[in-house]
Scaffold this motif. Structure first.
Motif, PDB file in Angstrom:
ATOM      1  N   ILE A  31       0.860  -1.175   0.000  1.00  0.00           N
ATOM      2  CA  ILE A  31       0.000   0.000   0.000  1.00  0.00           C
ATOM      3  C   ILE A  31       0.905   1.236   0.000  1.00  0.00           C
ATOM      4  O   ILE A  31       1.858   1.318   0.775  1.00  0.00           O
ATOM      5  N   VAL A  32       0.609   2.160  -0.923  1.00  0.00           N
ATOM      6  CA  VAL A  32       1.398   3.381  -1.049  1.00  0.00           C
ATOM      7  C   VAL A  32       0.652   4.516  -0.383  1.00  0.00           C
ATOM      8  O   VAL A  32      -0.475   4.843  -0.774  1.00  0.00           O
ATOM      9  N   GLY A  33       1.260   5.116   0.632  1.00  0.00           N
ATOM     10  CA  GLY A  33       0.650   6.243   1.321  1.00  0.00           C
ATOM     11  C   GLY A  33       1.338   7.534   0.909  1.00  0.00           C
ATOM     12  O   GLY A  33       2.538   7.714   1.150  1.00  0.00           O
ATOM     13  N   GLY A  34       0.619   8.415   0.278  1.00  0.00           N
ATOM     14  CA  GLY A  34       1.203   9.647  -0.244  1.00  0.00           C
ATOM     15  C   GLY A  34       1.293  10.754   0.774  1.00  0.00           C
ATOM     16  O   GLY A  34       1.304  11.928   0.422  1.00  0.00           O
ATOM     17  N   SER A  35       1.351  10.428   2.037  1.00  0.00           N
ATOM     18  CA  SER A  35       1.393  11.443   3.087  1.00  0.00           C
ATOM     19  C   SER A  35       2.282  10.963   4.215  1.00  0.00           C
ATOM     20  O   SER A  35       2.395   9.752   4.468  1.00  0.00           O
ATOM     21  N   ALA A  36       2.912  11.917   4.895  1.00  0.00           N
ATOM     22  CA  ALA A  36       3.718  11.569   6.066  1.00  0.00           C
ATOM     23  C   ALA A  36       2.837  11.183   7.247  1.00  0.00           C
ATOM     24  O   ALA A  36       3.321  10.656   8.246  1.00  0.00           O
ATOM     25  N   SER A  37       1.526  11.460   7.131  1.00  0.00           N
ATOM     26  CA  SER A  37       0.576  11.106   8.192  1.00  0.00           C
ATOM     27  C   SER A  37      -0.550  10.284   7.582  1.00  0.00           C
ATOM     28  O   SER A  37      -1.638  10.789   7.313  1.00  0.00           O
ATOM     29  N   PRO A  38      -0.296   8.988   7.319  1.00  0.00           N
ATOM     30  CA  PRO A  38      -1.307   8.134   6.699  1.00  0.00           C
ATOM     31  C   PRO A  38      -2.502   7.906   7.613  1.00  0.00           C
ATOM     32  O   PRO A  38      -2.404   8.024   8.831  1.00  0.00           O
ATOM     33  N   GLY A  39      -3.609   7.570   7.020  1.00  0.00           N
ATOM     34  CA  GLY A  39      -4.824   7.309   7.791  1.00  0.00           C
ATOM     35  C   GLY A  39      -6.060   7.792   7.084  1.00  0.00           C
ATOM     36  O   GLY A  39      -7.159   7.323   7.350  1.00  0.00           O
ATOM     37  N   GLY A  40      -5.887   8.770   6.185  1.00  0.00           N
ATOM     38  CA  GLY A  40      -7.016   9.215   5.378  1.00  0.00           C
ATOM     39  C   GLY A  40      -7.767  10.398   5.945  1.00  0.00           C
ATOM     40  O   GLY A  40      -7.670  10.727   7.136  1.00  0.00           O
ATOM     41  N   VAL A  41      -8.521  11.046   5.072  1.00  0.00           N
ATOM     42  CA  VAL A  41      -9.291  12.229   5.440  1.00  0.00           C
ATOM     43  C   VAL A  41     -10.322  11.910   6.520  1.00  0.00           C
ATOM     44  O   VAL A  41     -10.496  12.665   7.468  1.00  0.00           O
ATOM     45  N   ASN A  87      -7.399  16.138  18.854  1.00  0.00           N
ATOM     46  CA  ASN A  87      -6.004  15.884  18.489  1.00  0.00           C
ATOM     47  C   ASN A  87      -5.426  14.677  19.208  1.00  0.00           C
ATOM     48  O   ASN A  87      -4.521  14.009  18.689  1.00  0.00           O
ATOM     49  N   LYS A  88      -5.923  14.390  20.415  1.00  0.00           N
ATOM     50  CA  LYS A  88      -5.489  13.173  21.099  1.00  0.00           C
ATOM     51  C   LYS A  88      -5.843  11.946  20.266  1.00  0.00           C
ATOM     52  O   LYS A  88      -5.074  10.973  20.212  1.00  0.00           O
ATOM     53  N   PHE A  89      -6.992  12.007  19.624  1.00  0.00           N
ATOM     54  CA  PHE A  89      -7.421  10.892  18.772  1.00  0.00           C
ATOM     55  C   PHE A  89      -6.626  10.857  17.472  1.00  0.00           C
ATOM     56  O   PHE A  89      -6.039   9.837  17.107  1.00  0.00           O
ATOM     57  N   THR A  90      -6.608  11.993  16.755  1.00  0.00           N
ATOM     58  CA  THR A  90      -5.989  11.997  15.422  1.00  0.00           C
ATOM     59  C   THR A  90      -4.480  11.790  15.485  1.00  0.00           C
ATOM     60  O   THR A  90      -3.888  11.244  14.545  1.00  0.00           O
ATOM     61  N   SER A  91      -3.835  12.211  16.558  1.00  0.00           N
ATOM     62  CA  SER A  91      -2.374  12.099  16.640  1.00  0.00           C
ATOM     63  C   SER A  91      -1.898  10.654  16.633  1.00  0.00           C
ATOM     64  O   SER A  91      -0.755  10.370  16.256  1.00  0.00           O
ATOM     65  N   THR A  92      -2.749   9.730  17.045  1.00  0.00           N
ATOM     66  CA  THR A  92      -2.357   8.316  17.085  1.00  0.00           C
ATOM     67  C   THR A  92      -2.662   7.578  15.788  1.00  0.00           C
ATOM     68  O   THR A  92      -2.200   6.449  15.601  1.00  0.00           O
ATOM     69  N   VAL A  93      -3.440   8.199  14.910  1.00  0.00           N
ATOM     70  CA  VAL A  93      -3.901   7.513  13.699  1.00  0.00           C
ATOM     71  C   VAL A  93      -2.759   7.103  12.770  1.00  0.00           C
ATOM     72  O   VAL A  93      -2.703   5.940  12.333  1.00  0.00           O
ATOM     73  N   PRO A  94      -1.823   8.009  12.400  1.00  0.00           N
ATOM     74  CA  PRO A  94      -0.788   7.613  11.444  1.00  0.00           C
ATOM     75  C   PRO A  94       0.049   6.412  11.888  1.00  0.00           C
ATOM     76  O   PRO A  94       0.227   5.457  11.120  1.00  0.00           O
ATOM     77  N   GLU A  95       0.554   6.470  13.114  1.00  0.00           N
ATOM     78  CA  GLU A  95       1.391   5.360  13.589  1.00  0.00           C
ATOM     79  C   GLU A  95       0.591   4.064  13.681  1.00  0.00           C
ATOM     80  O   GLU A  95       1.071   2.991  13.276  1.00  0.00           O
ATOM     81  N   ASN A  96      -0.651   4.148  14.193  1.00  0.00           N
ATOM     82  CA  ASN A  96      -1.479   2.947  14.298  1.00  0.00           C
ATOM     83  C   ASN A  96      -1.798   2.374  12.924  1.00  0.00           C
ATOM     84  O   ASN A  96      -1.858   1.150  12.750  1.00  0.00           O
ATOM     85  N   THR A  97      -1.997   3.271  11.950  1.00  0.00           N
ATOM     86  CA  THR A  97      -2.294   2.817  10.591  1.00  0.00           C
ATOM     87  C   THR A  97      -1.149   1.977  10.037  1.00  0.00           C
ATOM     88  O   THR A  97      -1.355   0.858   9.533  1.00  0.00           O
ATOM     89  N   VAL A  98       0.059   2.499  10.137  1.00  0.00           N
ATOM     90  CA  VAL A  98       1.224   1.782   9.601  1.00  0.00           C
ATOM     91  C   VAL A  98       1.453   0.472  10.354  1.00  0.00           C
ATOM     92  O   VAL A  98       1.738  -0.571   9.749  1.00  0.00           O
ATOM     93  N   GLN A  99       1.319   0.503  11.674  1.00  0.00           N
ATOM     94  CA  GLN A  99       1.519  -0.711  12.469  1.00  0.00           C
ATOM     95  C   GLN A  99       0.494  -1.782  12.102  1.00  0.00           C
ATOM     96  O   GLN A  99       0.842  -2.968  11.990  1.00  0.00           O
TER      97      GLN A  99
END
Length: 456
Positions: A31-41, A87-99
């Motif tokens: 999966i190619v993520g075009g953002s440094a913060s993957p997870g989607g809009v 922001n507490k919620f969204t801040s964890t999304v990118p790392e959790n997505t990749v993991q």
């Protein structure tokens, strides 16, 4: 050159759904993520993120409506506190997505993908090839072409504001403008000056206009001014404020201008012609199996020429994978059915619809019958001081639901009942009987009142 069975382009909700489905079937997936913060809009800047503001705004709206009939004073609210929790919620999304992706055996590639032929993409100057691709790159805020357009903030920016200024203009009369205007009306300055500007003669054009008029009335009663037939010609910055100039209206001075014109498919940098993929400004052209003009490339979610809703994107991802699996097994895929897709506007009250509008039925010359009422005085709404509740139920000659339109404080729950009735083909009389033993009294039990005129 790395080779995969399937490469998914886009790490939002649709892309992740497709990748997980494929991994379960033992496909070699990247999966190619075009953002440094993957997870989607949806998770970061859309449906999930905005709900933090909606929940607080709904509480304020309910409390205000109950003043004088049970509530003495509205609650105190703090925009910055809501922002912090969001922001507490969204801040964890990118790392959790990749993991989560890597934990399911999916290769994650960070960067922007661009096709160089029908089976190869380049990401960060490295080539990757696959038998099949699923494009799920989502959408971006739609740019507006007038002078000074760069003065506007996007919907992404709005959800990151540290504070709400007093005078705000939303350009565009769609989902974004109405939802955010309702947030401002409840979570901003008590004397906020809020304006929605629409260039055409109607706002919220996909919805039933009878119910839209009720929402406009409700919005205006909460201090939101809605202007139609006003075209912005330019925006000028004046120190700390902005002047909006129009073709045929007085200038408007505000502290903030928000681009609420919606989102456009994010496909510009994919180099689709080299992949043999047809597209338009509405997105990538797909069939009911989500296959593009290149049979080895699928498109799902907001980048496809379909309905821009998160759960629709998820369903399209499932359908694309099912189509791929069916083909590999020599079977015929079922395809997607958009006839019963619910849409909800998270204002207060919530506006929702599923199926066709009355206007569409007339245009298609379909015989129909309706049950319709506004300013509902049912006890469920009197108890909470909601004065603008409304509904319209449309049925065909076979007594099947073909459209349901609701303005309520529980539209999400109500519309789901009608969605399921449409999917199941439930006759109106049967739907009425099925709801006789609904929890009473409740918004759900009010469905009996809506259906009664159609079975008498």
């Amino acid at each position: 050159m790395d080779r995969f069975d399937v490469i998914v382009i886009g790490a939002g909700t649709a892309g992740q759904t497709a990748a997980f489905d494929l991994a379960v079937e033992d496909y070699r997936v990247a999966i190619v993520g075009g953002s440094a913060s993957p997870g989607g809009v949806c998770a970061l800047r859309g449906c999930q993120a905005k709900k933090w503001f909606y929940e607080a705004a709904e509480l304020v709206a309910r409390s205000r409506h109950l003043q004088g009939i049970g509530v003495s004073a509205p609650p105190q609210v703090n925009w910055q506190h809501v922002l912090r929790e969001k922001n507490k919620f969204t801040s964890t999304v990118p790392e959790n997505t990749v993991q989560n992706l890597k934990g399911n055996g999916i290769t994650y590639i960070e960067g922007d993908a661009s096709f160089i032929d029908e089976s190869t993409v380049v990401v960060n100057d490295k080539k990757y090839t696959a038998r099949t691709f699923i494009i799920a790159t989502g959408a971006l805020p739609t740019p507006l072409p007038f002078e000074g357009g760069s003065c506007m903030i996007t919907s992404d920016d709005f959800l990151e504001l540290d504070a709400l200024p007093k005078r705000i203009a939303f350009v565009g009369g769609g989902f974004i403008s109405f939802e955010f205007a309702h947030f401002v009306a409840r979570l901003g300055d008590s004397n906020a000056d809020i304006t929605i500007l629409e260039a055409t003669d109607r706002v919220l054009s996909p919805f039933d206009q009878d119910l839209v008029r009720q929402l406009i009335e409700a919005s205006e009663s909460d201090g939101i001014r809605i202007q139609t037939n006003v075209s912005v010609t330019s925006i000028k910055k004046n120190g700390g404020s902005y002047s909006l100039l129009f073709e045929s209206a007085e200038d408007l001075e505000v502290d903030l201008v928000v681009n609420g014109a919606g989102r456009a498919p994010n496909i510009k940098n994919l180099n689709l012609p080299d992949a043999g993929v047809a597209c338009s400004k509405r997105g990538i052209t797909v069939d009911r199996n989500m296959r593009s003009s290149n049979e080895r490339i699928f498109a799902v979610g907001d980048c496809a020429d379909s309905i821009q809703l998160a759960r629709v994107a998820d369903m399209e991802a499932h359908v694309a994978v099912e189509s791929l699996l069916a083909e590999d097994k020599g079977e015929t895929p079922a395809g997607i059915d958009y006839r019963a897709v619910p849409s909800i506007l998270f204002t207060y009250p919530q506006l929702g619809m599923v199926g066709k509008t009355e206007e569409q039925l007339k245009e298609e010359n379909i015989t129909y019958y309706k049950s319709f009422d506004t300013h509902l005085g049912w006890p469920t709404y009197r108890r909470v001081g909601l004065k603008h509740a409304a509904y319209k139920i449309l049925v065909d000659r076979q007594d099947r639901i073909v459209g349901a339109h609701l303005l309520s404080d529980n539209t999400t729950g109500l519309i789901n009942t009608f969605k399921q009735a449409m999917i199941d083909g439930t006759p109106v009389a049967e739907l009425h009987r099925n709801n006789i033993m609904a929890p009473y009294p409740s918004r759900e039990s009010d469905i009996l009142y809506m259906l009664a005129p159609l079975i008498e």
